[in-house]
Design an enzyme around this catalytic site. Structure first.
Site, PDB file in Angstrom:
ATOM      1  N   HIS A   1       0.848  -1.187   0.000  1.00  0.00           N
ATOM      2  CA  HIS A   1       0.000   0.000   0.000  1.00  0.00           C
ATOM      3  C   HIS A   1       0.890   1.247   0.000  1.00  0.00           C
ATOM      4  O   HIS A   1       2.070   1.178   0.358  1.00  0.00           O
ATOM      5  CB  HIS A   1      -0.941  -0.021   1.205  1.00  0.00           C
ATOM      6  CG  HIS A   1      -2.013  -1.069   1.071  1.00  0.00           C
ATOM      7  ND1 HIS A   1      -2.529  -1.771   2.127  1.00  0.00           N
ATOM      8  CD2 HIS A   1      -2.643  -1.533  -0.047  1.00  0.00           C
ATOM      9  CE1 HIS A   1      -3.444  -2.615   1.680  1.00  0.00           C
ATOM     10  NE2 HIS A   1      -3.520  -2.497   0.373  1.00  0.00           N
TER      11      HIS A   1
ATOM     12  N   GLY B   1      -3.331  -2.191  -7.742  1.00  0.00           N
ATOM     13  CA  GLY B   1      -4.248  -2.841  -6.810  1.00  0.00           C
ATOM     14  C   GLY B   1      -5.704  -2.421  -6.980  1.00  0.00           C
ATOM     15  O   GLY B   1      -6.587  -3.261  -7.197  1.00  0.00           O
TER      16      GLY B   1
ATOM     17  N   ASP C   1      -4.857  -6.906  -7.109  1.00  0.00           N
ATOM     18  CA  ASP C   1      -5.014  -7.888  -6.015  1.00  0.00           C
ATOM     19  C   ASP C   1      -5.783  -9.112  -6.512  1.00  0.00           C
ATOM     20  O   ASP C   1      -5.482 -10.249  -6.159  1.00  0.00           O
ATOM     21  CB  ASP C   1      -5.771  -7.265  -4.832  1.00  0.00           C
ATOM     22  CG  ASP C   1      -5.048  -6.073  -4.253  1.00  0.00           C
ATOM     23  OD1 ASP C   1      -4.447  -6.206  -3.183  1.00  0.00           O
ATOM     24  OD2 ASP C   1      -5.084  -5.004  -4.876  1.00  0.00           O
TER      25      ASP C   1
ATOM     26  N   ASP D   1      -1.073  -1.342   4.794  1.00  0.00           N
ATOM     27  CA  ASP D   1      -1.269  -0.127   5.600  1.00  0.00           C
ATOM     28  C   ASP D   1      -2.532  -0.326   6.430  1.00  0.00           C
ATOM     29  O   ASP D   1      -3.645  -0.306   5.893  1.00  0.00           O
ATOM     30  CB  ASP D   1      -1.428   1.074   4.656  1.00  0.00           C
ATOM     31  CG  ASP D   1      -1.828   2.336   5.416  1.00  0.00           C
ATOM     32  OD1 ASP D   1      -1.853   2.309   6.662  1.00  0.00           O
ATOM     33  OD2 ASP D   1      -2.123   3.341   4.745  1.00  0.00           O
TER      34      ASP D   1
ATOM     35  N   HIS E   1     -10.545  -0.369  -2.428  1.00  0.00           N
ATOM     36  CA  HIS E   1     -10.652  -1.747  -2.901  1.00  0.00           C
ATOM     37  C   HIS E   1     -10.463  -2.735  -1.743  1.00  0.00           C
ATOM     38  O   HIS E   1      -9.883  -3.808  -1.914  1.00  0.00           O
ATOM     39  CB  HIS E   1      -9.621  -2.006  -4.010  1.00  0.00           C
ATOM     40  CG  HIS E   1      -8.198  -1.736  -3.592  1.00  0.00           C
ATOM     41  ND1 HIS E   1      -7.768  -0.550  -3.051  1.00  0.00           N
ATOM     42  CD2 HIS E   1      -7.087  -2.530  -3.641  1.00  0.00           C
ATOM     43  CE1 HIS E   1      -6.472  -0.614  -2.786  1.00  0.00           C
ATOM     44  NE2 HIS E   1      -6.045  -1.807  -3.127  1.00  0.00           N
TER      45      HIS E   1
ATOM     46  N   ASP F   1     -11.256  -6.322  -2.366  1.00  0.00           N
ATOM     47  CA  ASP F   1     -10.251  -7.063  -3.145  1.00  0.00           C
ATOM     48  C   ASP F   1      -9.109  -7.530  -2.241  1.00  0.00           C
ATOM     49  O   ASP F   1      -8.579  -8.639  -2.396  1.00  0.00           O
ATOM     50  CB  ASP F   1      -9.654  -6.184  -4.252  1.00  0.00           C
ATOM     51  CG  ASP F   1     -10.667  -5.769  -5.291  1.00  0.00           C
ATOM     52  OD1 ASP F   1     -11.868  -5.732  -4.970  1.00  0.00           O
ATOM     53  OD2 ASP F   1     -10.271  -5.467  -6.428  1.00  0.00           O
TER      54      ASP F   1
ATOM     55  N   ARG G   1      -7.885 -13.870   1.818  1.00  0.00           N
ATOM     56  CA  ARG G   1      -8.714 -15.064   2.030  1.00  0.00           C
ATOM     57  C   ARG G   1      -8.203 -16.232   1.180  1.00  0.00           C
ATOM     58  O   ARG G   1      -8.068 -17.358   1.649  1.00  0.00           O
ATOM     59  CB  ARG G   1     -10.175 -14.757   1.714  1.00  0.00           C
ATOM     60  CG  ARG G   1     -11.075 -15.937   1.981  1.00  0.00           C
ATOM     61  CD  ARG G   1     -12.540 -15.662   1.701  1.00  0.00           C
ATOM     62  NE  ARG G   1     -13.212 -16.937   1.674  1.00  0.00           N
ATOM     63  CZ  ARG G   1     -13.254 -17.745   0.633  1.00  0.00           C
ATOM     64  NH1 ARG G   1     -12.702 -17.371  -0.508  1.00  0.00           N
ATOM     65  NH2 ARG G   1     -13.839 -18.915   0.694  1.00  0.00           N
TER      66      ARG G   1
END
Ligand SMILES: O=C(CO)COP(=O)(O)O
Length: 147
Positions: free
Chosen positions: A16, A64, A69, A89, A96, A99, A105
């Site tokens: 980030h 991203g 992502d 961050d 997003h 995402d 996950r």
């Protein structure tokens, strides 16, 4: 066409904005180790790494917020990613966010080694599991080696 790097395991680098400097310094400091892997990165992160480490082979995906992502998540689902270095961050809202959660996950679902901060990234890059990926497709025993 293969450039010989297809045989190497693949790591993803993502940072980030507030953590990009940290990520670039990590890449600079660990250029030699990272050179033993295929590298992919989200767009801006990859660009910043390549500015400082032009000798690293980094495939840049989309930024991203524009799907980068998700592209890395798809690589995980397809069995194409072996490690994720995600300099998150935790103090800023992200457009997003869904995402980012989806990427984490999938890393959890597929048990992909995932570092979310600098201290874990340093440990993960030196881990026997990542070292073993260079020579074997099976997960090796974790054994500590000084480097
Ligand atoms: O937003 C990101 C990860 O969620 C990183 O994307 P960039 O590397 O394109 O800034």
């Amino acid at each position: 066409m293969s450039d010989g790097h297809d045989a190497l395991p693949t790591l993803a680098l993502v940072a980030h904005d507030a953590k990009k400097e940290l990520c670039v310094e990590f890449a600079l400091r660990n250029q030699e180790k990272l050179g033993h892997f295929n590298l992919v990165a989200t767009g801006t992160t990859g660009g910043r790494i390549l500015e400082k480490c032009p000798n690293l082979l980094v495939r840049r995906l989309k930024s991203g917020p524009l799907g980068g992502d998700q592209q890395i998540g798809a690589m995980i689902a397809q069995g194409e990613l072996h490690g994720l270095f995600f300099f998150v961050d935790p103090l800023s809202p992200m457009p997003h966010d869904v995402d980012i959660k989806a990427l984490m996950r999938l890393a959890l679902v597929y048990d992909i080694p995932m570092a979310l901060n600098l201290s874990t990234a340093e440990i993960l890059l030196r881990s026997a599991r990542l070292q073993g990926l260079k020579t074997s497709s099976s997960t090796p025993e974790i054994k500590l080696t000084a480097s």
